[in-house]
Scaffold this motif. Structure first.
Motif: not given
Length: 76
Positions: A58-64, A10-18
């Protein structure tokens, strides 16, 4: 029933939204369905809805992260 841990890129924006939706008691349907599809791709049959567990730091790779109950045995 066994649990399968699913990691979705995921990207950071989507991860925060989830995460915000989860904290509000709501569901991010797109990522939940992506987790369900990943279970099928891994050769398992989902026994229930994916349960959101959290996000990685992750700093670069964010995962849900989702846990999904699966049936024992081969996919149907």
């Amino acid at each position: 029933m066994p649990l399968l841990r699913i990691h979705l890129d995921s990207d950071r924006t989507t991860a925060r939204r989830v995460l915000q939706l989860h904290q509000a008691g709501r569901t991010h349907h797109e990522s939940r369905e992506a987790a369900r599809a990943q279970v099928w791709r891994q050769g398992h049959t989902p026994a229930g809805d994916p349960v959101f567990i959290g996000i990685t730091n992750g700093r670069r790779n964010v995962q849900l992260l989702y846990d999904v109950e699966v049936y024992s045995g081969a996919a149907g």
